[in-house]
Design a protein around this motif. Sequence first.
Motif, PDB file in Angstrom:
ATOM      1  N   SER A 147      18.636 -43.587  56.351  1.00 49.84           N
ATOM      2  CA  SER A 147      20.081 -43.773  56.299  1.00 49.84           C
ATOM      3  C   SER A 147      20.691 -43.713  57.699  1.00 49.84           C
ATOM      4  CB  SER A 147      20.702 -42.702  55.397  1.00 49.84           C
ATOM      5  OG  SER A 147      22.103 -42.834  55.326  1.00 49.84           O
ATOM      6  N   LYS A 151      22.720 -46.950  59.560  1.00 48.20           N
ATOM      7  CA  LYS A 151      24.105 -46.843  60.022  1.00 48.20           C
ATOM      8  C   LYS A 151      24.246 -46.931  61.542  1.00 48.20           C
ATOM      9  CE  LYS A 151      25.361 -43.791  56.162  1.00 48.20           C
ATOM     10  NZ  LYS A 151      25.741 -42.399  55.798  1.00 48.20           N
ATOM     11  N   ASP A 173      24.897 -48.348  52.669  1.00 50.50           N
ATOM     12  CA  ASP A 173      25.056 -47.789  54.008  1.00 50.50           C
ATOM     13  C   ASP A 173      25.396 -48.862  55.034  1.00 50.50           C
ATOM     14  OD1 ASP A 173      24.597 -45.193  53.248  1.00 50.50           O
ATOM     15  OD2 ASP A 173      22.493 -45.140  53.864  1.00 50.50           O
ATOM     16  N   ALA A 174      24.848 -50.071  54.853  1.00 54.74           N
ATOM     17  CA  ALA A 174      25.051 -51.141  55.834  1.00 54.74           C
ATOM     18  C   ALA A 174      26.363 -51.891  55.631  1.00 54.74           C
ATOM     19  CB  ALA A 174      23.886 -52.129  55.774  1.00 54.74           C
ATOM     20  N   TYR A 177      29.513 -51.936  57.974  1.00 50.49           N
ATOM     21  CA  TYR A 177      29.288 -52.527  59.294  1.00 50.49           C
ATOM     22  C   TYR A 177      28.968 -54.015  59.199  1.00 50.49           C
ATOM     23  CZ  TYR A 177      28.613 -47.533  59.985  1.00 50.49           C
ATOM     24  OH  TYR A 177      28.777 -46.165  59.973  1.00 50.49           O
TER      25      TYR A 177
END
Length: 415
Positions: A147, A151, A173-174, A177
Amino acid sequence: MNQRVDALLKLCSRIEERAEEFALIDSYDAGNALTGMRKDVTMSIENIKYFCGLVREVKGETFSMEPKHLNFTRYQPYGVVLKINPFNHPFRFCVEKIAAPLLMGNSLVIKNSEQAPISPLKWCELLKDIFPDGLINVVTGGPEGGSFLVKHPLIKRIGVISSVNTGIAVNIDAAPYLKNVSLELGGKNPLMVFDDADPEFAADLAIKGMNLSRQGQSCSSTSRVLVHKSLKENFVKHLVEKAKKIPVGLPWIETNEIGPIVSKRQFDKVMEYIETGKKEGAKLVLGGDNPQDPELKNGFFINPTIFTDVKPDMTIAKEEIFGPVISVLTWESYEELIEIANSTLYGLTAMIATNSLSNAMKTAEDIQAGYVWVNTFGRYSGAPYGGWKLSGLGVEECFDEMKSYAKLKNINMKW
């Protein structure tokens, strides 16, 4: 580009010199049969060489709309690429998956499974004096480390081979972004046996399609067999006979084909699925237990397991078990076959056993899966491999994978 090609080919030569060592490491560490791990090392070399030959075909496009005008495209690297790998092919998934991102100009951080980390770490010894320090980095660890890397602001492109749950967690998590993520995830893959198929040949396909040299711990395993009702008895007879003959034991002994499950955690999960199958009314016709050999009593060994009378709504028919468990379901009409085959949330692979070209073509068109076999099994470099539905995003082992590790830029100019 030429420097990276030369470096990768030199790496292949070093791997070839120590191929048996890496195969043995994976056999000891992951519990996979030695013969299968030898193939993994060979396939890693073949796939690297395939991409080395392919990279020169990555070309931009040009066109002109008027005099003194030119529009052209270029591929440019992301920078740092993160690769997240599972435990079932420790060496292969670490090594062969470096080729496409590296050749497209990226550096790499490779996060391997903490359940079978040794061969990727040992492989790093081969990088010395071939690649600059820091170009290729290998780390291990659990979900927290993964994780953190997903990130990290310097990582712009992520390639994942994992379970569906892990793939979803990476995507979450991605997402803030807007990172480019490709996912090769799990499957609950059907083998569809038509009434015109030879039942013994279909049973062979069922055994080979399960990837038992990795204890069925394979995302492409055809763990659901959908056999025409008229063939069920004969097919199951051949399937049980063949499964009984598969030697289970210490995986570094060449005559053994099935080794232990990778960890106690995974072993307990598989045994829980077997118990669930019994409780939900499936008929256990083979296995479901551990070998009686005293030498194996303290290991995580599970005999090949076959359930019949499985219904589409049973847990063992819907969820990926990742173990040596085959569920046999029956069908009568083509519509019923396709409904059952497409009834899961997965869509990675599918296998068809038939002597009819019409059956083969129609079923291959109607099945919701990214990779389909007809009367065969196995894969080769250059053939796109990827899943539909919850089985993934994107494809691997092909030209499209290579291009996915670069950003496309359009340049429009006049003078």
